[in-house]
Design a protein around this motif. Structure first.
Motif, PDB file in Angstrom:
ATOM      1  N   GLU A  21      96.462  80.355  35.114  1.00 12.32           N
ATOM      2  CA  GLU A  21      95.150  79.358  34.552  1.00 12.32           C
ATOM      3  C   GLU A  21      94.771  79.617  33.351  1.00 12.32           C
ATOM      4  O   GLU A  21      94.028  78.923  32.502  1.00 12.32           O
ATOM      5  CB  GLU A  21      94.043  79.897  35.590  1.00 12.32           C
ATOM      6  CG  GLU A  21      93.822  81.514  35.757  1.00 12.32           C
ATOM      7  CD  GLU A  21      94.704  82.113  36.955  1.00 12.32           C
ATOM      8  OE1 GLU A  21      94.071  83.139  37.148  1.00 12.32           O
ATOM      9  OE2 GLU A  21      95.392  81.718  37.294  1.00 12.32           O
ATOM     10  N   HIS A  22      95.062  80.804  32.578  1.00 10.33           N
ATOM     11  CA  HIS A  22      95.073  80.822  31.245  1.00 10.33           C
ATOM     12  C   HIS A  22      95.816  80.015  30.405  1.00 10.33           C
ATOM     13  O   HIS A  22      95.072  79.525  29.383  1.00 10.33           O
ATOM     14  CB  HIS A  22      95.427  82.501  30.899  1.00 10.33           C
ATOM     15  CG  HIS A  22      94.423  83.504  31.584  1.00 10.33           C
ATOM     16  ND1 HIS A  22      94.961  84.644  32.064  1.00 10.33           N
ATOM     17  CD2 HIS A  22      93.127  83.450  31.438  1.00 10.33           C
ATOM     18  CE1 HIS A  22      93.994  85.200  32.587  1.00 10.33           C
ATOM     19  NE2 HIS A  22      92.974  84.655  32.370  1.00 10.33           N
ATOM     20  N   GLU A  54      96.289  77.079  31.209  1.00 13.59           N
ATOM     21  CA  GLU A  54      95.703  75.797  31.705  1.00 13.59           C
ATOM     22  C   GLU A  54      94.777  75.521  30.898  1.00 13.59           C
ATOM     23  O   GLU A  54      94.490  74.541  30.394  1.00 13.59           O
ATOM     24  CB  GLU A  54      95.418  75.833  33.169  1.00 13.59           C
ATOM     25  CG  GLU A  54      96.544  75.681  34.068  1.00 13.59           C
ATOM     26  CD  GLU A  54      97.423  74.420  33.943  1.00 13.59           C
ATOM     27  OE1 GLU A  54      96.795  73.177  33.674  1.00 13.59           O
ATOM     28  OE2 GLU A  54      98.412  74.104  33.993  1.00 13.59           O
ATOM     29  N   ARG A  55      93.915  76.746  30.559  1.00 17.71           N
ATOM     30  CA  ARG A  55      92.771  76.685  29.641  1.00 17.71           C
ATOM     31  C   ARG A  55      92.952  76.343  28.199  1.00 17.71           C
ATOM     32  O   ARG A  55      92.268  75.364  27.615  1.00 17.71           O
ATOM     33  CB  ARG A  55      91.790  77.710  29.798  1.00 17.71           C
ATOM     34  CG  ARG A  55      91.138  77.904  31.450  1.00 17.71           C
ATOM     35  CD  ARG A  55      90.630  79.386  31.327  1.00 17.71           C
ATOM     36  NE  ARG A  55      90.228  79.822  32.521  1.00 17.71           N
ATOM     37  CZ  ARG A  55      89.856  80.859  32.978  1.00 17.71           C
ATOM     38  NH1 ARG A  55      89.908  82.024  32.259  1.00 17.71           N
ATOM     39  NH2 ARG A  55      89.668  81.360  34.373  1.00 17.71           N
ATOM     40  N   VAL A  56      94.164  76.933  28.029  1.00 15.89           N
ATOM     41  CA  VAL A  56      94.463  76.640  26.532  1.00 15.89           C
ATOM     42  C   VAL A  56      94.897  75.190  25.926  1.00 15.89           C
ATOM     43  O   VAL A  56      94.516  74.816  25.150  1.00 15.89           O
ATOM     44  CB  VAL A  56      95.590  77.556  26.098  1.00 15.89           C
ATOM     45  CG1 VAL A  56      96.411  77.288  24.661  1.00 15.89           C
ATOM     46  CG2 VAL A  56      94.864  79.229  26.011  1.00 15.89           C
ATOM     47  N   ARG A 100      93.617  72.452  27.600  1.00 15.53           N
ATOM     48  CA  ARG A 100      92.363  71.561  27.700  1.00 15.53           C
ATOM     49  C   ARG A 100      92.272  70.910  26.331  1.00 15.53           C
ATOM     50  O   ARG A 100      92.465  71.288  25.234  1.00 15.53           O
ATOM     51  CB  ARG A 100      91.157  72.297  28.026  1.00 15.53           C
ATOM     52  CG  ARG A 100      91.075  72.933  29.456  1.00 15.53           C
ATOM     53  CD  ARG A 100      89.841  73.511  29.763  1.00 15.53           C
ATOM     54  NE  ARG A 100      89.546  74.619  28.787  1.00 15.53           N
ATOM     55  CZ  ARG A 100      88.440  75.403  28.750  1.00 15.53           C
ATOM     56  NH1 ARG A 100      87.374  75.214  29.809  1.00 15.53           N
ATOM     57  NH2 ARG A 100      87.931  76.393  27.962  1.00 15.53           N
ATOM     58  N   VAL A 148      90.364  72.247  23.334  1.00 18.40           N
ATOM     59  CA  VAL A 148      91.024  73.466  22.507  1.00 18.40           C
ATOM     60  C   VAL A 148      91.978  72.661  21.733  1.00 18.40           C
ATOM     61  O   VAL A 148      92.236  73.246  20.593  1.00 18.40           O
ATOM     62  CB  VAL A 148      91.572  74.254  23.720  1.00 18.40           C
ATOM     63  CG1 VAL A 148      92.621  75.244  22.825  1.00 18.40           C
ATOM     64  CG2 VAL A 148      90.713  75.065  24.688  1.00 18.40           C
TER      65      VAL A 148
END
Length: 394
Positions: A213-214, A216-218, A220, A223
Motif C-alpha cells: 500500500e505504501h 500505491e500511495r507513492v 497517486r 504525488v
C-alpha cells in the motif's frame, strides 16, 4: 534496486511476514530465489521489474558519465542528481523483497548461493582484471571490495540482519542512528566496505518496513504531479552546487572527517543527503510505470547488467577510450554516450547474456550444502493434491 539470486518473483503479498523474493532472473519460470526466502512462486509484478531496469540503466549511465563530468557542468549536475537516488532506490526495493527472509536453512542456502558466492567470484575476477589491466600490485582481497562488488557483500550483511530489524519495535530510528554514527567514525576502515554498508543501511531497513500500500500511495496522481517540480528544483540545485560540492558525499564510503569537515558537519551533511535521497527516490517511484512495458522483462536481469558493465566502464578509463574520441565531450557526444549506455544496460539484461553468464551470476552450488533431512522427509511424505484426487476417484 537489483536483487540478487535465482529469483522468480511473485507479486509481493500484502502480509507483513509473507515470504517475498529478492533476486532477478528470468520471468518465464517460477523457481524461487536463493537469497530471498521464498517458498512459492507466481507472476512477476511489472512495477518492480520496471523500477529495477530503470534503476540499473541509471547506474550504467552514471558510470558512463563519470569520465566527462570535469568537461561539462551540466553532466556533473545530472551525475550528482542521479547518484543522489539511484542506489538508495535500489536498496529500498532490495529491502522490500527481503521481508520474508529468516534463518531457515533453505533460505540461508539461497542467500549464500545467490549473494555470497557471486561476490566471491566477481570480487576475485575484478581484482584479477585490475591487476592484468594496469595495476600488477593490486591485491586480491575478499575483505576489501573493489569497485561495484560492494553491493553484494552489503546485501549479504543486510539480509543476514533482517530478523533483528523485524524484531525491533522502531527499526528505522535505530538504523538511522547507526548510519550517522558511522559517518563520523573514520576508524571503521575499508574492510567489507563497512562505511557504505552502515551509511546506506536505513534504506534497506526502510524497504523492510514498507508494504504494497505504501507503493500505491507513492503512485497517486497528486504525488506524481508534485514530484515534477521537486525533481526539477533538485536538478537546478545540483547544477548550482556542482562546482561547490564534493560529490564523494554521494558515495557514502567515507566519514565526514575523511572528507575534510568537522564531525558535526559530517552528521548534518549525511542527514541532509539521506533526506534528499529519500525524496528523490519517492519521485522516481512515482513515475515508474506500473503496466507491462517493452523493457519490463529486462528487470529480471539487472544483476547481470550491474556486474558485467563494470568491466567495460573500467576498461574505458584504463585504456583511454574517451581520450581517443574527443567528440564525446560535446553536447551531441554526451547524448550519444547516454543513449549508448542505456542500450548497453538493456543488452546486458537480456536473455542471451543471462544464459551465457548464468554460471557465474547465478551459480549452482548445491553440492556445497549438507542435505536437510527434515525437508527431504517432508517432501517424501507430501501427497500432491492431484494424486489424492485421482486415487479417491478410483
Amino acid at each position: 534496486m537489483f536483487q540478487v539470486g535465482h529469483e522468480r518473483s511473485p507479486l509481493p503479498p500484502a502480509g507483513p511476514d509473507a515470504a517475498v523474493p529478492s533476486a532477478p532472473s528470468a520471468p518465464e519460470t517460477s523457481r524461487p530465489g536463493p537469497g530471498d526466502g521464498t517458498e512459492g512462486a507466481g507472476r512477476r509484478d511489472a512495477f518492480f521489474d520496471n523500477a529495477k531496469f530503470l534503476a540499473i540503466a541509471l547506474v550504467v549511465v552514471g558510470h558512463a558519465w563519470r569520465p566527462v563530468i570535469d568537461d561539462s557542468r551540466a553532466v556533473l549536475a545530472a551525475y550528482n542528481f542521479v547518484y543522489a537516488f539511484h542506489m538508495p532506490a535500489f536498496i529500498v526495493v532490495s529491502g522490500y523483497f527481503s521481508r520474508g527472509f529468516d534463518m531457515r536453512p533453505s533460505r540461508v542456502r539461497r542467500l549464500v548461493a545467490g549473494v555470497l558466492v557471486p561476490y566471491l567470484i566477481f570480487e576475485t575476477v575484478y581484482s584479477l582484471f585490475k591487476r592484468a589491466a594496469d595495476s600488477p600490485e593490486h591485491p586480491v582481497s575478499l575483505l576489501d571490495p573493489w569497485y561495484l562488488t560492494w553491493f553484494l557483500i552489503a546485501l549479504f550483511v543486510w539480509r543476514l540482519t533482517t530478523p533483528v530489524w523485524k524484531a525491533l519495535r522502531r527499526p528505522l530510528p535505530v538504523a538511522l542512528g547507526i548510519a550517522l554514527l558511522a559517518s563520523v567514525s573514520p576508524d571503521i576502515g575499508n574492510d567489507l566496505d563497512l562505511q557504505r554498508v552502515l551509511q546506506l543501511l536505513p534504506f534497506f531497513v526502510l524497504g523492510l518496513c514498507l508494504r504494497p500500500e505504501h507503493f500505491e500511495r507513492v503512485r497517486r496522481r497528486e504525488v506524481r504531479l508534485l514530484s515534477v517540480p521537486v525533481a526539477a528544483a533538485a536538478l537546478v540545485f545540483a547544477y548550482w552546487s556542482g562546482p561547490r560540492m564534493n560529490f564523494a558525499w554521494f558515495y557514502h564510503n567515507s566519514s565526514g572527517q575523511e572528507l575534510g569537515v568537522p564531525w558535526w558537519i559530517g552528521i548534518a551533511m549525511n542527514l541532509a543527503m539521506l533526506a534528499c535521497s529519500l525524496v528523490l527516490a519517492v519521485c522516481f517511484f512515482a513515475w515508474v510505470p506500473r503496466r507491462h512495458m517493452w523493457f519490463t522483462a529486462l528487470g529480471a536481469g539487472t544483476l547481470y547488467a550491474y556486474l558485467l558493465h563494470g568491466f567495460l566502464a573500467q576498461a574505458s578509463r584504463i585504456f583511454g577510450w574517451y581520450d581517443a574520441v574527443p567528440w564525446i565531450t560535446t553536447p551531441a557526444g554526451i547524448v550519444v554516450l547516454t543513449i549508448g549506455a542505456a542500450a548497453l544496460a538493456a543488452l546486458l539484461c537480456g536473455s542471451p547474456v543471462r544464459r551465457t553468464f548464468r554460471f557465474a551470476v547465478e551459480p549452482r552450488v548445491d553440492w556445497i550444502f549438507r542435505r536437510d533431512a527434515a525437508e527431504e522427509a517432508r517432501q517424501r511424505t507430501a501427497v500432491p493434491a492431484g494424486s489424492a484426487g485421482a486415487s479417491g476417484s478410483r
